[in-house]
Structure formats: C-alpha cells, structure tokens
Design a protein around this motif. Structure first.
Motif, PDB file in Angstrom:
ATOM      1  N   ASP A 312       0.849  -1.188   0.000  1.00 17.38           N
ATOM      2  CA  ASP A 312       0.000   0.000   0.000  1.00 17.38           C
ATOM      3  C   ASP A 312       0.892   1.248   0.000  1.00 17.38           C
ATOM      4  O   ASP A 312       1.857   1.330   0.768  1.00 17.38           O
ATOM      5  CB  ASP A 312      -0.907  -0.023   1.234  1.00 17.38           C
ATOM      6  N   PRO A 313       0.578   2.260  -0.859  1.00 17.95           N
ATOM      7  CA  PRO A 313       1.455   3.459  -0.924  1.00 17.95           C
ATOM      8  C   PRO A 313       1.563   4.193   0.412  1.00 17.95           C
ATOM      9  O   PRO A 313       2.647   4.655   0.786  1.00 17.95           O
ATOM     10  CB  PRO A 313       0.783   4.327  -1.985  1.00 17.95           C
ATOM     11  N   GLN A 316       3.817   2.150   2.620  1.00 17.62           N
ATOM     12  CA  GLN A 316       5.191   2.268   2.184  1.00 17.62           C
ATOM     13  C   GLN A 316       5.789   3.635   2.536  1.00 17.62           C
ATOM     14  O   GLN A 316       6.994   3.763   2.716  1.00 17.62           O
ATOM     15  CB  GLN A 316       5.279   2.042   0.675  1.00 17.62           C
ATOM     16  N   ARG A 317       4.936   4.635   2.646  1.00 17.15           N
ATOM     17  CA  ARG A 317       5.421   5.975   2.984  1.00 17.15           C
ATOM     18  C   ARG A 317       5.778   6.078   4.467  1.00 17.15           C
ATOM     19  O   ARG A 317       6.809   6.658   4.816  1.00 17.15           O
ATOM     20  CB  ARG A 317       4.367   7.013   2.614  1.00 17.15           C
ATOM     21  N   PHE A 318       4.906   5.532   5.321  1.00 17.73           N
ATOM     22  CA  PHE A 318       5.124   5.714   6.763  1.00 17.73           C
ATOM     23  C   PHE A 318       5.922   4.579   7.404  1.00 17.73           C
ATOM     24  O   PHE A 318       6.415   4.739   8.511  1.00 17.73           O
ATOM     25  CB  PHE A 318       3.762   5.827   7.477  1.00 17.73           C
ATOM     26  N   ALA A 319       6.017   3.435   6.744  1.00 15.11           N
ATOM     27  CA  ALA A 319       6.730   2.307   7.356  1.00 15.11           C
ATOM     28  C   ALA A 319       8.195   2.631   7.664  1.00 15.11           C
ATOM     29  O   ALA A 319       8.691   2.330   8.761  1.00 15.11           O
ATOM     30  CB  ALA A 319       6.616   1.073   6.450  1.00 15.11           C
ATOM     31  N   PRO A 320       8.959   3.266   6.730  1.00 11.16           N
ATOM     32  CA  PRO A 320      10.358   3.588   7.079  1.00 11.16           C
ATOM     33  C   PRO A 320      10.470   4.544   8.270  1.00 11.16           C
ATOM     34  O   PRO A 320      11.381   4.395   9.094  1.00 11.16           O
ATOM     35  CB  PRO A 320      10.889   4.236   5.788  1.00 11.16           C
ATOM     36  N   LYS A 321       9.573   5.499   8.370  1.00  6.43           N
ATOM     37  CA  LYS A 321       9.627   6.432   9.510  1.00  6.43           C
ATOM     38  C   LYS A 321       9.308   5.691  10.809  1.00  6.43           C
ATOM     39  O   LYS A 321       9.911   5.965  11.857  1.00  6.43           O
ATOM     40  CB  LYS A 321       8.652   7.581   9.295  1.00  6.43           C
TER      41      LYS A 321
END
Length: 515
Positions: A312-313, A316-321
């Motif tokens: 999910d975009p 994928q955006r918040f997972a690294p943070k």
C-alpha cells in the motif's frame, strides 16, 4: 567522658548500588542521633583561658617592673631631699659651731652616713660619722634613663646586705651638687615590701579582670561556637535526620552569619538527600520499565517489518519512519540499561544533513499532516547545511524542544496555524552551526528561568517532569556546544550552538599524501 565512635556506630555512606523503592505513602524515618559531647580537654575555652592568663601576666610585668624602679628613684630622692635640708642647716652654721649630737641627729633623720655639698669649685663635707666606710657603688640621680633605672632596681633587689652606696643629686641652690653615702640594706628591704604588696594587689586586679574578660568572651563567642560545633557534629553523624528545633539567631556579627549559613546549608543538603533518595527509587522503577519496554519494542519492530511488506502506498510511505522511530527507541533503551546511570553515552559525531533531521522531527510530532494538530510549522535552513553531531542525540534535542513548543501552543486551544507557529532555523557561523527553535506561545515564566536546565526543576507547565531541557543541555554539553534561552523574543526561542570538531592537521596531511 565520651569514647571514640566505632565503625559499627558510624552511619553508612551512599553505596554505588541501586536503592530499593520507597512507597509513596510512607516516609523514610531516620533515627535521631545520640547526644554528642565535644571533648573538653583544652578546647576553645581552655585556649582562651591560657591566652588570657598569659597576656595578663605580661601586662603585670610591664607594670610592676617600672613601678619598682620608680619606687627606688623616689626613695633615694627623698633621702637627698632630707640631705638638702640638713645641708642648709649645716652650711648656715659657723665653722666648728655645730654640736656633734646635732650632726648625728641630722644624719640619722636623713639615714645617711655622710653628707657633702659641692658649690662652685669647692666640695665641703658637712656631716660624717666617726669612720666613713668604703663606698661600693655610685648612683647619680641627676640624669637617669628609664632603662638604667630598671637595671639598677633589679641590681638593688639582688644586692647583698650592707652594701654602701654614694648617691648624688641636685643641690639646694643653683650650681654644684649634694651627695650622701648610705647603707643600701634599708632601701632593699623597702623595695621587697613594696614589690610584695604590688604583686598581691596586681594579682587580685588581674584575676578579677581576667575572669571578667574570660567569662564575657566565653559567653559571647565560645558558647555559640561550641553550640554550632555540636550541631555540625550531629549533622555529620545523621545528615538525614529531622532537624532539631533551633531558635533563629538575631546576632548580626560573623557568628550570627555563620549560624544562619549553617542552618541554610543543612536545609539544602537535607532537601538534596531527600531528592537523591527519591531519584534512586525512581531510577530503579525506570530500569524495570525500560527492560520490559525494550522487549515490547522488539515485538513491535517485528510487526513493523511485516507491515513494510504490504504494497500500500501509504504504508510504504510511513513504514520507514516507523522503523526509524522504533530503532531510536530500542537503541535508547539499550543505552539506558547499559549505563544504568543518569549519564548519556559519548556522541558518535559525523557530518549530518540538518534539513532531513528537522523533517523527521516534524513527521514524528505529526505537524503538517491532515489529521495533525492545528499548529503551523516554518522551516528556514540554509541549503545543504550539515552539522558535526550525533544524529540520534541531536534528534532527541530538537524533538524535546519542538514538543515543548507544541504543548505550550496547545494550551491555548483552539489553535490557529497562522497565529500558533513553530519556527526552526539553521545557519552556519564560521565553524559553528546555530539552530534556533522558536514558538509564538506565552513564553517561559520568570520563575522557571533560574533553574531552566536543571532536572526536575525547569518545568514551565503543570504536570511537566522538567527533564526535557535538562537532557538537551547535557547532550549539547557533550558536543562541546551550548543551549540557551534567547531573551526579548515573542514566545520562547531556544538557540543551539554546535561547534565543529577541531581538525587534526597531521592526520589530514597524512590522508592527502596517501591519496
């Protein structure tokens, strides 16, 4: 008599270990120390008595010795005065017309053996006993120096009986002199009687004076100093015991100031000890919580790894943070458990880009997001600015400052992003990077500024722990930099100054030659 304290009776000092927690509903009860008596052998009062006696004796000697010398001079002067009177009588009588009986009476009244008078160039023997004795000592009273009078008086006191002395003095009229020859034994006996009486009177006066001086000094100085010393000893034996009821001193001298300063020092030390014991209990609780929290964060990290596999975009955006935040939290827990004390590990410094670090702080606080707080965020950092710092520690400093600013602005909800803003700026000044975190809130109260960067004392809001700014100050000090509150600004503005590490020129040259 007091006995020395053994090791078993001495209170234990703080050990390098973790203290057990103290229940909140209970207070630590410290037994009151036993009464302590100071040793009485040659204390301050004994030394005061010794000094008083010594100085009084010295003063008596300075008075008695000149008095004896003056008594001797006066005694001889009286004899010369009598000799002058006899000389006037004998000089007025015709030659060989004075009966021998009158001559002997005149000599007896004067206490002299012979009386002679010198006038102009003529020396005349006016009266004499049948066989004049041989003279042993000559004394001239016409010009006697003070030191000479003292030495001659001492010589008279220790002279043998029967010593014959010739005494010369001023004549009854101008010109010449009058002299008498006397036995010194009556003078010596009179001086001994005078000395004995003078010593007795002086001792009585000295005893009264010295006693009054000693009692006055003992009451004014020794007694309060002994009381203050006993309080110091009792405080050393049991620094955590409740203070005894002490009457506030009204003295305005140095002793009164010492008593007031000691009472204030006792109060501050007891408060510090109470705070240390509470911090020890708090440290044990934090260590336990930290241990369990690390295990929980490890489980959450496993879940975040699985979450990162979702395509999910938004994920994928918040997972690294999320993973970065968990990594920081786990590393901080490990550092806390490894060191086990209120001290940060040394910073692992490297050149870090400042703008992405500030962006991570913004994302962590949720500022600028659609569902985030209605607080404006303004960032003004020089393009490509890098700072020589530990990235995780600098992140913690900025996060603490920005969270404090956000909480100060949230206190006046509802918020307006145009009015309630947090501004973060960064610039380089020579070899120093300057970062400022400012807000448009109510600012820091005056009462909190004195202890702003001290643990548990610098909180400006109700319910705050006062640890955020203390941690920030400690981390900045480890970097060789500083943090300070900028005065005269709207809201609160905190400035960080982070200097670059000194360049090792030898290593730099070696690196260039190797390249």
């Amino acid at each position: 008599m007091t006995t020395p304290l053994d090791a078993a009776s001495t209170p234990a000092v703080f050990a390098e270990r973790t203290l057990p927690p103290v229940p909140a509903a209970e207070e630590a009860v410290v037994p009151a120390p036993a009464a302590y008596r100071l040793p009485r052998h040659l204390g301050l009062s004994g030394k005061l008595l010794a000094f008083t006696v010594a100085f009084v004796v010295l003063a008596e000697l300075l008075i008695i010795v000149p008095s004896i010398a003056a008594y001797r001079v006066n005694w001889l002067s009286d004899r010369l005065a009598g000799a002058r009177t006899a000389a006037l009588v004998l000089d007025a009588a015709p030659q060989e017309m004075v009966p021998p009986e009158l001559t002997r009476e005149l000599l007896s009244s004067v206490g002299a053996i012979t009386v002679a008078l010198k006038r102009n160039d003529t020396r005349r023997l006016l009266a004499s006993s049948d066989i004049p004795p041989e003279v042993d000592l000559h004394v001239d009273l016409r010009d006697v120096a003070p030191w000479q009078a003292v030495t001659e008086a001492v010589d008279t006191l220790f002279a043998p009986d029967g010593r014959i002395v010739r005494v010369v003095g001023t004549p009854p009229r101008l010109g010449g002199f009058v002299e008498i020859v006397i036995d010194e034994t009556p003078l010596r006996k009179a001086m001994l009687r005078f000395t004995r009486n003078l010593v007795l009177v002086s001792l009585i006066i000295a005893a009264l004076t010295g006693g009054l001086i000693y009692l006055g000094l003992a009451w004014m100085f020794v007694r309060p100093m002994r009381r203050l010393t006993e309080r110091m000893v009792a405080f050393r034996l049991a620094p955590g015991a409740p203070p005894a009821a002490l009457d506030p001193t009204t003295r305005m001298d140095e002793i009164g100031q010492a008593e007031r300063e000691f009472m204030e020092m006792q109060r501050q030390i007891r408060e510090t000890l109470q705070q240390k014991s509470r911090l020890a209990a708090l440290g044990l609780a934090v260590s336990k919580i930290n241990h369990d929290l690390r295990n929980l964060l490890a489980s959450v990290q496993l879940l975040s790894d699985r979450l990162a596999m979702i395509e999910d975009p938004a994920v994928q955006r918040f997972a690294p943070k999320l993973e970065a935040a968990l990594d920081r939290a786990i590393a901080y827990c490990e550092h806390t458990l490894a060191y086990g004390k209120a001290q940060e590990p040394p910073p692992e410094r490297r050149m870090v880009a400042l703008a992405p670090l500030i962006a991570d702080v913004q994302d962590t606080l949720g500022l600028g997001a659609e569902d985030g707080p209605a607080i404006g965020w303004v960032e003004a950092v020089e393009r490509g600015l890098k700072v020589d710092a530990d990235a995780d520690q600098l992140f913690r400093v900025l996060l603490n400052l920005c969270r404090n600013a956000m909480e100060a602005l949230a206190a006046r909800a509802p918020n307006d992003p145009l009015r309630d803003q947090i501004r973060v700026t960064g610039r380089r000044e020579g070899s120093t990077v300057v970062v400022e975190v400012a807000d448009t809130g109510p600012g820091v109260p005056e009462t909190a500024r004195a202890h702003l960067f001290e643990a548990f004392q610098g909180s400006a809001r109700r319910g705050g722990t006062g640890l955020g700014l203390a941690i920030a100050a400690e981390l900045m000090q480890a970097h060789g930099g500083e943090i300070r509150l900028v005065p005269g600004t709207i809201g609160a503005t905190f400035q960080l100054r982070i200097p670059d590490r000194p360049v090792d020129l030898d290593a730099h040259r070696a690196l260039r030659s190797h390249g």
